[in-house]
Design a protein around this motif. Structure first.
Motif, mmCIF file in Angstrom:
data_model
loop_
_atom_site.group_PDB
_atom_site.id
_atom_site.type_symbol
_atom_site.label_atom_id
_atom_site.label_comp_id
_atom_site.label_asym_id
_atom_site.label_seq_id
_atom_site.Cartn_x
_atom_site.Cartn_y
_atom_site.Cartn_z
ATOM 1 N N GLU A 86 0.848 -1.206 0.000
ATOM 2 C CA GLU A 86 0.000 0.000 0.000
ATOM 3 C C GLU A 86 0.879 1.250 0.000
ATOM 4 O OE1 GLU A 86 -2.804 2.634 0.362
ATOM 5 O OE2 GLU A 86 -1.860 2.441 2.340
ATOM 6 N N LEU A 87 1.911 1.215 0.832
ATOM 7 C CA LEU A 87 2.837 2.357 0.919
ATOM 8 C C LEU A 87 3.556 2.581 -0.417
ATOM 9 C CD1 LEU A 87 4.344 4.409 2.850
ATOM 10 C CD2 LEU A 87 6.108 2.643 3.059
ATOM 11 N N ILE A 88 4.001 1.502 -1.023
ATOM 12 C CA ILE A 88 4.719 1.593 -2.310
ATOM 13 C C ILE A 88 3.821 2.241 -3.359
ATOM 14 C CG2 ILE A 88 5.617 0.178 -4.227
ATOM 15 C CD1 ILE A 88 6.519 -1.847 -1.986
ATOM 16 N N ASN A 89 2.600 1.747 -3.438
ATOM 17 C CA ASN A 89 1.653 2.254 -4.418
ATOM 18 C C ASN A 89 1.370 3.744 -4.192
ATOM 19 O OD1 ASN A 89 -0.076 1.915 -6.575
ATOM 20 N ND2 ASN A 89 -1.810 1.463 -5.249
ATOM 21 N N ARG A 90 1.141 4.111 -2.930
ATOM 22 C CA ARG A 90 0.779 5.495 -2.606
ATOM 23 C C ARG A 90 1.951 6.444 -2.861
ATOM 24 N NH1 ARG A 90 -0.599 4.879 2.749
ATOM 25 N NH2 ARG A 90 1.371 5.763 3.412
ATOM 26 N N GLU A 91 3.135 6.046 -2.371
ATOM 27 C CA GLU A 91 4.306 6.931 -2.480
ATOM 28 C C GLU A 91 4.749 7.101 -3.933
ATOM 29 O OE1 GLU A 91 6.547 8.664 -0.188
ATOM 30 O OE2 GLU A 91 4.564 8.657 0.715
ATOM 31 N N LEU A 92 4.696 5.999 -4.695
ATOM 32 C CA LEU A 92 5.129 6.111 -6.094
ATOM 33 C C LEU A 92 4.142 6.971 -6.886
ATOM 34 C CD1 LEU A 92 6.583 2.572 -6.873
ATOM 35 C CD2 LEU A 92 7.838 4.698 -6.511
ATOM 36 N N ALA A 93 2.861 6.846 -6.587
ATOM 37 C CA ALA A 93 1.861 7.686 -7.274
ATOM 38 C C ALA A 93 2.146 9.158 -6.978
ATOM 39 C CB ALA A 93 0.458 7.300 -6.823
ATOM 40 N N ARG A 94 2.507 9.441 -5.719
ATOM 41 C CA ARG A 94 2.821 10.820 -5.329
ATOM 42 C C ARG A 94 4.029 11.350 -6.116
ATOM 43 N NH1 ARG A 94 5.345 13.369 -1.498
ATOM 44 N NH2 ARG A 94 6.427 11.540 -0.726
ATOM 45 N N LYS A 95 4.929 10.453 -6.476
ATOM 46 C CA LYS A 95 6.134 10.858 -7.226
ATOM 47 C C LYS A 95 5.889 10.865 -8.731
ATOM 48 C CE LYS A 95 8.947 8.355 -3.824
ATOM 49 N NZ LYS A 95 9.434 9.401 -2.945
ATOM 50 N N GLY A 96 4.678 10.514 -9.163
ATOM 51 C CA GLY A 96 4.353 10.546 -10.595
ATOM 52 C C GLY A 96 4.530 9.222 -11.311
ATOM 53 N N PHE A 97 4.830 8.139 -10.551
ATOM 54 C CA PHE A 97 4.930 6.802 -11.156
ATOM 55 C C PHE A 97 3.595 6.089 -10.958
ATOM 56 C CE2 PHE A 97 9.283 7.833 -9.973
ATOM 57 C CZ PHE A 97 10.003 7.462 -11.096
ATOM 58 N N LEU A 98 2.899 5.870 -12.036
ATOM 59 C CA LEU A 98 1.564 5.296 -11.921
ATOM 60 C C LEU A 98 1.612 3.791 -12.106
ATOM 61 C CD1 LEU A 98 -0.400 8.024 -13.866
ATOM 62 C CD2 LEU A 98 0.112 7.882 -11.426
ATOM 63 N N ARG A 99 0.878 3.085 -11.241
ATOM 64 C CA ARG A 99 0.871 1.621 -11.348
ATOM 65 C C ARG A 99 0.095 1.222 -12.601
ATOM 66 N NH1 ARG A 99 -1.974 -1.646 -6.639
ATOM 67 N NH2 ARG A 99 -3.678 -0.323 -7.364
ATOM 68 N N TYR A 100 0.767 0.523 -13.500
ATOM 69 C CA TYR A 100 0.043 0.036 -14.677
ATOM 70 C C TYR A 100 -0.054 -1.472 -14.670
ATOM 71 C CZ TYR A 100 4.564 -0.958 -16.974
ATOM 72 O OH TYR A 100 5.814 -1.448 -17.306
ATOM 73 N N GLU A 101 0.705 -2.115 -13.776
ATOM 74 C CA GLU A 101 0.636 -3.566 -13.577
ATOM 75 C C GLU A 101 0.893 -3.785 -12.097
ATOM 76 O OE1 GLU A 101 2.174 -7.689 -13.312
ATOM 77 O OE2 GLU A 101 3.182 -5.850 -12.751
ATOM 78 N N VAL A 102 0.527 -4.954 -11.593
ATOM 79 C CA VAL A 102 0.595 -5.193 -10.145
ATOM 80 C C VAL A 102 1.897 -4.682 -9.508
ATOM 81 C CG1 VAL A 102 0.593 -6.991 -8.375
ATOM 82 C CG2 VAL A 102 -0.929 -7.207 -10.338
ATOM 83 N N SER A 103 3.039 -4.958 -10.148
ATOM 84 C CA SER A 103 4.330 -4.611 -9.535
ATOM 85 C C SER A 103 5.109 -3.559 -10.324
ATOM 86 C CB SER A 103 5.208 -5.876 -9.437
ATOM 87 O OG SER A 103 4.523 -6.911 -8.791
ATOM 88 N N ASN A 104 4.472 -2.940 -11.321
ATOM 89 C CA ASN A 104 5.201 -2.030 -12.214
ATOM 90 C C ASN A 104 4.558 -0.650 -12.272
ATOM 91 O OD1 ASN A 104 7.479 -3.529 -13.845
ATOM 92 N ND2 ASN A 104 5.839 -4.975 -13.393
ATOM 93 N N PHE A 105 5.418 0.374 -12.241
ATOM 94 C CA PHE A 105 4.995 1.757 -12.105
ATOM 95 C C PHE A 105 5.777 2.602 -13.109
ATOM 96 C CE2 PHE A 105 4.854 -0.651 -8.244
ATOM 97 C CZ PHE A 105 3.668 -0.311 -7.605
ATOM 98 N N ALA A 106 5.073 3.478 -13.826
ATOM 99 C CA ALA A 106 5.783 4.247 -14.855
ATOM 100 C C ALA A 106 5.292 5.683 -14.894
ATOM 101 C CB ALA A 106 5.567 3.604 -16.230
ATOM 102 N N LYS A 107 6.214 6.571 -15.302
ATOM 103 C CA LYS A 107 5.788 7.921 -15.663
ATOM 104 C C LYS A 107 4.934 7.776 -16.926
ATOM 105 C CE LYS A 107 8.320 10.493 -12.732
ATOM 106 N NZ LYS A 107 9.664 11.014 -12.836
ATOM 107 N N PRO A 108 3.961 8.646 -17.145
ATOM 108 C CA PRO A 108 3.083 8.478 -18.315
ATOM 109 C C PRO A 108 3.883 8.343 -19.614
ATOM 110 C CG PRO A 108 2.234 10.189 -16.873
ATOM 111 C CD PRO A 108 3.580 9.794 -16.310
ATOM 112 N N GLY A 109 3.550 7.315 -20.390
ATOM 113 C CA GLY A 109 4.219 7.094 -21.680
ATOM 114 C C GLY A 109 5.464 6.218 -21.580
ATOM 115 N N TYR A 110 5.850 5.801 -20.360
ATOM 116 C CA TYR A 110 7.074 5.002 -20.206
ATOM 117 C C TYR A 110 6.790 3.567 -19.757
ATOM 118 C CZ TYR A 110 9.897 9.138 -20.987
ATOM 119 O OH TYR A 110 10.495 10.234 -21.566
ATOM 120 N N GLU A 111 5.597 3.082 -19.979
ATOM 121 C CA GLU A 111 5.295 1.680 -19.657
ATOM 122 C C GLU A 111 6.184 0.783 -20.528
ATOM 123 O OE1 GLU A 111 3.055 3.911 -20.736
ATOM 124 O OE2 GLU A 111 1.822 4.323 -18.958
#
Ligand code: SF4
Length: 377
Positions: free
Chosen positions: A223-248
């Motif tokens: 939960e912390l990983i998901n929340r903190e990364l979203a705050r930094k602009g990394f959006l979860r696009y898969e269960v364990s993967n987070f990307a800036k928009p356009g960098y999936e």
């Protein structure tokens, strides 16, 4: 092209996975197909790879992904030769990724990657805590990982991903927070993966009886990983993967979309015409030309299962029209009874089906109910 076994529309692979199994040392948690670099097999292995790749002559790829093992252990010049030959045969892909360990990345190496046409690097950072890096058997420090990202950015490779592992033995929420704060210090990252440590059989951690944190702590970490990364602009696009928009990662999206993919190399799996081909994990046999160990032809039900299981890992889920295109039936009709069982965890609209964000963490439980094929028409 229409296949004959499942009634599914099959396309030609647009992605190539290349397995480089060499590692400088073996990490105690690792279950990947790998061998020590000190075996000295690398030159012959690269020749064997290119020989196996001949089966894909005439194929053009949108993505090429060198994974391992540790591809960077081959060194810049050998990677340049390998990638030079692959791109000569298949053209320049839109996305070419090489997995690297930080200790292999200096400025000449980064330049060699750039010259070879690499435009994406996935760096095995794992954690910013040097104490945990030692426990994980890694050969780098946090400072070295920061330096590696700096070199890659300097030569113009600007699609940079870092792999982290959490749920380490004894790890606390505060430790995970430290790793998340570390993400900012890399400055140039466009993509981050956070994988929970799995203690797999046949690994040193398993033999040592290593325990990961309890399930409540794991859920809090995720939960912390998901929340903190979203705050930094990394959006979860898969269960364990987070990307800036356009960098999936386009290559990995191919797997999650359950699209066909080509593969070469020891232990690698390819998927084409509804058949998964699993390659030899024994490097000597592989180099002698015994590439494929077994072929698994999927029946129509397994294809549906895999399609749903993989696509529902994605935050976007899947398009109902794509399900119909592949399986010639209406998902909402065929799965009506099972959808009712998991309705609290799914978002179903007229176009798409996806798992609610708060249920992605318990995706396996959702899938067990949804993919119970009993009663499916
Ligand atoms: S985790 Fe990576 S570097 Fe470590 S042994 Fe496995 S493949 Fe090699």
């Amino acid at each position: 092209m229409n296949d004959t076994s499942g009634g599914m529309f099959i396309d030609k692979p647009r992605s190539l996975y290349v397995h480089i199994p060499f590692c400088r040392s073996i990490c105690p948690y690792c279950d990947f197909p790998k061998v020590l670099l000190s075996t000295g097999f690398n030159k012959d292995y690269v020749s064997a790879l290119l020989k196996e790749d001949e089966r894909y002559r005439g194929y053009g790829f949108d993505t090429i992904f060198l994974g391992g093992g540790t591809p960077s252990a081959l060194g810049g010049e050998q990677l340049k030769e390998l990638l030079g030959e692959l791109t000569k045969r298949h053209g320049r892909p839109k996305e070419m990724t090489v997995e690297c360990n930080p200790e292999d990345v200096d400025l000449p190496f980064a330049k060699a990657l750039r010259e070879a046409g690499v435009n994406r690097v996935s760096l095995g950072v794992q954690t910013v805590d040097d104490g945990y890096l030692r426990k994980l058997g890694r050969n780098h420090t946090f400072a070295k990982a920061l330096q590696a990202v700096g070199f890659l950015h300097e030569v113009g490779i600007d699609n940079l991903s870092a792999d982290f592992i959490y749920a380490l033995p004894g790890q606390t929420i505060a430790d995970v927070k430290k790793d998340l704060d570390g993400v900012d210090q890399f400055r140039y990252l466009t993509h981050v993966s956070f994988y929970a440590l799995q203690v797999e059989k046949h690994t040193m951690f398993y033999i040592q009886g290593v325990k990961t944190p309890d399930s409540d702590t794991l859920a809090d970490m995720y939960e912390l990983i998901n929340r903190e990364l979203a705050r930094k602009g990394f959006l979860r696009y898969e269960v364990s993967n987070f990307a800036k928009p356009g960098y999936e990662c386009q290559h990995n999206l191919c797997y999650w979309h359950d699209d066909p993919y080509a593969a070469i190399g020891m232990g690698a799996t390819s998927y084409e015409n509804g058949v998964r081909e699993v390659r030899n994990r024994d490097i000597v046999s592989y180099m002698k030309g015994a590439y494929v160990l077994r072929r698994e032809a999927e029946n129509a039900q397994t294809r549906e299962f895999n399609f749903l299981m993989l696509n529902l890992r994605l935050a976007k889920g899947f398009a109902l029209s794509e399900f119909t295109r592949r399986f010639h039936k209406d998902f909402l009709v065929s799965y009506a009874a099972n959808i009712a069982k998991v309705s609290q965890s799914l978002i179903v609209d007229r176009q798409r089906v996806r798992v609610k964000p708060e249920y992605l963490y318990v995706l396996d439980e959702v899938l067990v109910d949804l993919l119970n094929f009993n009663g499916v028409k």
